[in-house]
Design a protein around this motif. Structure first.
Motif, PDB file in Angstrom:
ATOM      1  N   UNK A   1       8.288  67.322  38.917  1.00 44.49           N
ATOM      2  CA  UNK A   1       9.507  67.108  38.134  1.00 44.49           C
ATOM      3  C   UNK A   1       9.933  68.394  37.422  1.00 44.49           C
ATOM      4  N   UNK A   2      11.213  68.442  37.091  1.00 47.79           N
ATOM      5  CA  UNK A   2      11.800  69.600  36.430  1.00 47.79           C
ATOM      6  C   UNK A   2      12.337  69.143  35.071  1.00 47.79           C
ATOM      7  N   UNK A   3      11.649  69.505  33.997  1.00 46.58           N
ATOM      8  CA  UNK A   3      12.084  69.157  32.640  1.00 46.58           C
ATOM      9  C   UNK A   3      12.576  70.420  31.951  1.00 46.58           C
ATOM     10  N   UNK A   4      13.816  70.393  31.530  1.00 45.86           N
ATOM     11  CA  UNK A   4      14.397  71.558  30.854  1.00 45.86           C
ATOM     12  C   UNK A   4      14.844  71.142  29.462  1.00 45.86           C
TER      13      UNK A   4
ATOM     14  N   UNK B   1      14.727  78.462  33.350  1.00 44.88           N
ATOM     15  CA  UNK B   1      13.392  77.975  33.685  1.00 44.88           C
ATOM     16  C   UNK B   1      13.129  76.619  33.038  1.00 44.88           C
ATOM     17  N   UNK B   2      12.206  75.868  33.642  1.00 44.30           N
ATOM     18  CA  UNK B   2      11.831  74.576  33.074  1.00 44.30           C
ATOM     19  C   UNK B   2      10.805  74.780  31.961  1.00 44.30           C
ATOM     20  N   UNK B   3      10.262  73.682  31.437  1.00 45.85           N
ATOM     21  CA  UNK B   3       9.362  73.762  30.292  1.00 45.85           C
ATOM     22  C   UNK B   3       8.051  74.463  30.635  1.00 45.85           C
TER      23      UNK B   3
ATOM     24  N   UNK C   1       7.919  77.014  32.632  1.00 44.01           N
ATOM     25  CA  UNK C   1       8.307  78.405  32.895  1.00 44.01           C
ATOM     26  C   UNK C   1       7.854  78.873  34.269  1.00 44.01           C
ATOM     27  N   UNK C   2       7.579  77.914  35.161  1.00 38.33           N
ATOM     28  CA  UNK C   2       7.144  78.244  36.514  1.00 38.33           C
ATOM     29  C   UNK C   2       8.218  77.938  37.558  1.00 38.33           C
ATOM     30  N   UNK C   3       9.196  77.111  37.179  1.00 37.98           N
ATOM     31  CA  UNK C   3      10.264  76.729  38.103  1.00 37.98           C
ATOM     32  C   UNK C   3      11.607  77.085  37.490  1.00 37.98           C
ATOM     33  N   UNK C   4      12.544  77.462  38.345  1.00 39.55           N
ATOM     34  CA  UNK C   4      13.879  77.832  37.891  1.00 39.55           C
ATOM     35  C   UNK C   4      14.939  77.044  38.649  1.00 39.55           C
ATOM     36  N   UNK C   5      16.109  76.994  38.028  1.00 40.77           N
ATOM     37  CA  UNK C   5      17.245  76.305  38.641  1.00 40.77           C
ATOM     38  C   UNK C   5      18.529  76.958  38.145  1.00 40.77           C
ATOM     39  N   UNK C   6      19.567  76.910  38.956  1.00 33.92           N
ATOM     40  CA  UNK C   6      20.848  77.480  38.553  1.00 33.92           C
ATOM     41  C   UNK C   6      21.355  76.802  37.286  1.00 33.92           C
ATOM     42  N   UNK C   7      21.747  77.605  36.305  1.00 35.15           N
ATOM     43  CA  UNK C   7      22.239  77.065  35.040  1.00 35.15           C
ATOM     44  C   UNK C   7      23.491  76.220  35.252  1.00 35.15           C
ATOM     45  N   UNK C   8      24.350  76.633  36.179  1.00 36.21           N
ATOM     46  CA  UNK C   8      25.589  75.900  36.428  1.00 36.21           C
ATOM     47  C   UNK C   8      25.291  74.479  36.908  1.00 36.21           C
ATOM     48  N   UNK C   9      24.195  74.316  37.679  1.00 38.44           N
ATOM     49  CA  UNK C   9      23.828  72.985  38.160  1.00 38.44           C
ATOM     50  C   UNK C   9      23.269  72.120  37.025  1.00 38.44           C
ATOM     51  N   UNK C  10      22.478  72.731  36.143  1.00 41.93           N
ATOM     52  CA  UNK C  10      21.926  71.988  35.013  1.00 41.93           C
ATOM     53  C   UNK C  10      23.045  71.484  34.106  1.00 41.93           C
ATOM     54  N   UNK C  11      24.006  72.337  33.822  1.00 45.66           N
ATOM     55  CA  UNK C  11      25.108  71.932  32.950  1.00 45.66           C
ATOM     56  C   UNK C  11      26.022  70.920  33.624  1.00 45.66           C
TER      57      UNK C  11
END
Length: 453
Positions: free
Chosen positions: A86-89, A114-116, A118-128
C-alpha cells in the motif's frame, strides 16, 4: 461560470483538509450560513470538521481511502503485516511545498512525492487529482443524499491555494482539478490568506473579543492577518475599501514557523530519549502506532493550560513499550528516568507526562519566528500604515500558548482570534466563491521592464 446554484470549497492544508458549501439562495439570505461536514474521527479527537491530509492507495495506485479512514485502514493492514504494497502519503501538501523549493524552475508536472516509508514515490499531480476527486465525489453524493436538487454542472468549485504559490503551482492545481472531473469553467482558485480575511471581515465578532461599538472592519480599517497552519505561516495586510471590498497593502509573505515546528521539537525530544534508530525502526514496523503517537499531542497543542496545572498527560501506543524493551533490553520507564529530560518528563503506565514548561519550550522556535516576522512588518516595513489589529486564523492559531505569546509581545495591538479559527480559510473560500470580486486590489508579485532610458 455566471449561473450556479451551489458553491463548494475544498481546502487541502498541510496537516488537515476539508470541504464546505452553501447554496446560492442561502447566501443571499444569510452569507454566513455555510455547512461544514464533520468527519468520523477517533474518539480521542471528538468532533472534527477537518480530516488529516492523508491518502491511501493500493498496489496499483488506485484510491482506497482519505483522512482518518486512510490512517485507520493502513494501521489495520500493518497489524496483519499486509501494508507493504500500500501507498500511504501523509501531509502531502507540505511535501509538495518542499518539492517546489527544490525545483530550480518551479513546480513541474513530473514532480514526485514519497510515501510514509520514503521508499516509494508517485507523481504529485496524481495524488492531488485523486484527493480532489474524492472530495468532489463526496460533495456530489451529499447533494444527492440530502435531496438538495442541484445538478453537478451547477456547482461552482473553489480550490484554495497559498498566497505564496507561483503561477505554475496554481496551474498545477487547476490541472489536478480538471483530471478529477471539475471543468475549468466551474473552477475558482482562492488565495488562502484572502479567504481567511473575507471570512473575518464578515464575521460578527463576539463582545468578549471586541467592544460592541468598535468596528475593525469599517471603511479604511487596516489589519494584519496571521494564517498560522502546519508548516508555513502566511502574513497578509488588508485594508477595507469604501465599497466594503478588500485591498491588499503588501505582498503576502511567509515563514517556516508553523505548527509542525512544535511537532518537530516534540519528536526531537522523543528521539533523544528513545534513540533515533529505535524511533525510525518503530515508524517503519508499526506505522499506524507511530501516527497515533503524535495524534494526542496534536490535541494537547490546542488545550489551554490551567494556572495550577503541574503535568500534561499524553497517551503512548501500547506497542511502543513492549517493542522498546525487546530492542533495548530496558524498560521504557527507565529510558525516561535516565534521560536529560528526567525532571520534565516521566512515563507511567501507557502515558507520558510532561511539565507545562517543557510544552512551552516546544513552541519557542515557532513563536520567535512569528513574532520576528510580525515585528518586521508592523514596526518597520508598514509602520506608516498605523495597523493596530492582528487577526489570527488557521489551526495553529487556536493554540492558547501561541495566542498568549502574540498578545504579550504586541500589547498595543488588538489581537482577535475568531471562533473555530481553523475553519476561517474554508468558510472564507465559500464566500469568495459567491463573490470573487470582493478582492478589489492585489499587490503584484513582480514587474517587468522592456526598456530603460
Amino acid at each position: 461560470m455566471d449561473h450556479y446554484s451551489l458553491v463548494c470549497a475544498m481546502h487541502f492544508g498541510n496537516t488537515s483538509s476539508g470541504i464546505a458549501y452553501s447554496l446560492k439562495r442561502e447566501y443571499c439570505d444569510d452569507p454566513m450560513r455555510i455547512t461544514v461536514p464533520d468527519w468520523n474521527a477517533p474518539s480521542s479527537v471528538q468532533i472534527s470538521y477537518k480530516t488529516p491530509t492523508t491518502i491511501l492507495l493500493d498496489s496499483e495506485r488506485k484510491f482506497v481511502a482519505f483522512g482518518y479512514e486512510a490512517e485507520s485502514k493502513y494501521a489495520e493492514f500493518a497489524e496483519d503485516e499486509e501494508h507493504d504494497e500500500y501507498f500511504l502519503c501523509r501531509r502531502f501538501k507540505m511535501l509538495l511545498n518542499n518539492t517546489m523549493r527544490r525545483e530550480e524552475h518551479g513546480l513541474q508536472m513530473t514532480a514526485k512525492i514519497a510515501d510514509i516509508t520514503e521508499k516509494k514515490e508517485m507523481l504529485a499531480i496524481d495524488i492531488f487529482s485523486l484527493s480532489i476527486k474524492y472530495f468532489r465525489d463526496l460533495m456530489v453524493y451529499t447533494v444527492d443524499k440530502k435531496g438538495i436538487g442541484v445538478k453537478t454542472t451547477d456547482i461552482r468549485w473553489v480550490l484554495t491555494v497559498p498566497a505564496m504559490w507561483s503561477d505554475p503551482a496554481k496551474q498545477f492545481m487547476t490541472e489536478a482539478a480538471e483530471r478529477a472531473g471539475i471543468p475549468r469553467a466551474n473552477l475558482v482558485l482562492a488565495l488562502e490568506s484572502e479567504a481567511a480575511s473575507i471570512y473575518c471581515s464578515r464575521l460578527l465578532v463576539t463582545s468578549t473579543e471586541l467592544d460592541e461599538t468598535d468596528d475593525i472592519f469599517g471603511d479604511g480599517k487596516k489589519y494584519l492577518i496571521i494564517a498560522a497552519k502546519g508548516e508555513v505561516v502566511v502574513f497578509t495586510v488588508h485594508e477595507v475599501t469604501k465599497d466594503h471590498h478588500l485591498k491588499e497593502l503588501a505582498k503576502a509573505s511567509s515563514g517556516d514557523c508553523g505548527g509542525t515546528c512544535v511537532d518537530n521539537d516534540y519528536k526531537n525530544t522523543l528521539t533523544e530519549i528513545l534513540g533515533e534508530d529505535f524511533l525510525e525502526e518503530f515508524r517503519l514496523k508499526y506505522t499506524g502506532e507511530y501516527i497515533e503517537l503524535f495524534q494526542d499531542f496534536e490535541m494537547k497543542k490546542r488545550t489551554p493550560l490551567s494556572e495550577n496545572q503541574t503535568m500534561i498527560t499524553m497517551r503512548i501506543p501500547g506497542m511502543l513499550s513492549g517493542f522498546y524493551e525487546e530492542r533495548k533490553n530496558q524498560k521504557l520507564k527507565e529510558a525516561f528516568k535516565n534521560s536529560t529530560y528526567n525532571k520534565s518528563t516521566r512515563f507511567e503506565g501507557d502515558k507520558v507526562r510532561i511539565t507545562p514548561a517543557l510544552m512551552k519550550c516546544f513552541f519557542a522556535s515557532a513563536c520567535v519566528g512569528i513574532v520576528d516576522h510580525v515585528r518586521d512588518l508592523l514596526l518597520e516595513k508598514l509602520k506608516h500604515h498605523k495597523i493596530d489589529t492582528i487577526i489570527m486564523v488557521g489551526g495553529f492559531s487556536e493554540s492558547p500558548i501561541l495566542q498568549a505569546h502574540i498578545r504579550s509581545e504586541f500589547p498595543d495591538h488588538r489581537v482577535v482570534v475568531p471562533k473555530e479559527a481553523r475553519l476561517a480559510v474554508l468558510r472564507g473560500a465559500v464566500l469568495f466563491g459567491h463573490n470573487p470580486s470582493i478582492i478589489s486590489e492585489r499587490m503584484a508579485k513582480g514587474s517587468h521592464g522592456i526598456a530603460s532610458f
